[in-house]
Design an enzyme around this catalytic site. Structure first.
Site, PDB file in Angstrom:
ATOM      1  N   CYS A 100     -22.298 -23.722  41.952  1.00  0.00           N
ATOM      2  CA  CYS A 100     -21.090 -24.448  41.567  1.00  0.00           C
ATOM      3  C   CYS A 100     -19.969 -23.774  42.335  1.00  0.00           C
ATOM      4  O   CYS A 100     -19.578 -22.657  41.993  1.00  0.00           O
ATOM      5  CB  CYS A 100     -20.827 -24.388  40.065  1.00  0.00           C
ATOM      6  SG  CYS A 100     -19.259 -25.196  39.661  1.00  0.00           S
ATOM      7  N   SER A 110     -18.631 -22.434  37.465  1.00  0.00           N
ATOM      8  CA  SER A 110     -19.947 -21.909  37.100  1.00  0.00           C
ATOM      9  C   SER A 110     -20.770 -22.960  36.361  1.00  0.00           C
ATOM     10  O   SER A 110     -21.551 -22.625  35.486  1.00  0.00           O
ATOM     11  CB  SER A 110     -19.781 -20.672  36.228  1.00  0.00           C
ATOM     12  OG  SER A 110     -18.999 -21.000  35.096  1.00  0.00           O
TER      13      SER A 110
HETATM   14 FE    FE Z   1     -18.437 -25.212  37.539  1.00  0.00          FE
END
Ligand code: FE
Length: 204
Positions: free
Chosen positions: A108, A112
């Site tokens: 990502c 995250s």
């Molecule tokens: Fe994310």
């Protein structure tokens, strides 16, 4: 506005979320409202027990059941919902399959985002600036640092998670596992193999 006032208590909160959490945990512990051991237990449950095991069961089943595998790759959401693996941080799942031609890896880049119901809480490195930047720029080098060396003719595809879509990597079934039952296969499926930064264990 009270929050703009430097003398207001809120202005004294540490800016780093980790510090805020620590401060909050300390206060709640001192007041006897939480038990730090219980908190560790909850985190451990998501991180090491419930999480990755759910994903591993899905992978093992896909290795054993071609129809299940196909349904998973076509539209994972009804399949996973049917198994009870849905909810917060796992609403829109896409399963991507590793093949000899293509290895998939998930990151990502913004923050995250991670499929909690299948993999639990994301590991620290997944949230690190270094992983988020380098996974996209130099995935092969990052993989090598994780101990994964792929043939030069295997393409690496990096999938960027968002708040909308979370990915699960379906790793290749290791050779020499023909005689294993589904639950034995699930034991071979590591968390990292479902993020794409690892490979399944090889049976000893
Ligand atoms: Fe994310």
């Amino acid at each position: 506005m009270p929050h703009d006032d430097p003398d207001h208590p809120h202005a004294l909160m540490p800016p780093d979320p980790a510090l805020r959490v620590k401060a909050l945990e300390t206060i709640l512990t001192r007041k006897g409202l939480i038990d730090p051991a219980a908190l560790d237990e909850i985190i451990d449950t998501y991180q090491n027990r419930i999480g990755p095991k759910n994903g591993a069961r899905v992978v093992a089943r896909a290795w054993c059941d071609p129809e299940f595998r196909q349904a998973l790759l076509t539209d994972a959401n009804p399949v996973l919902a049917g198994l009870g693996y849905y909810g917060r941080q796992g609403e829109h799942m896409v399963v991507v399959e590793n093949t000899p031609r293509q290895h998939n890896m998930v990151v990502c880049t913004l923050c995250s985002c991670y499929p909690w119901p299948l993999l639990g809480i994301p590991p620290g490195w997944y949230k690190s600036d270094a992983y988020r930047a380098r996974a996209v720029r130099e995935p092969r080098k990052v993989l090598a640092e994780f101990g994964v060396t792929l043939p030069a003719d295997t393409a690496i595809r990096v999938w960027d998670s968002t708040a909308e879509i979370r990915y699960l990597v379906l790793p290749m079934r290791p050779e020499g596992t023909e005689g294993l039952a589904e639950d034995e296969l699930a034991e071979l499926v590591s968390r990292d193999s479902m993020i794409g930064t690892g490979l399944p264990k090889v049976p000893s």
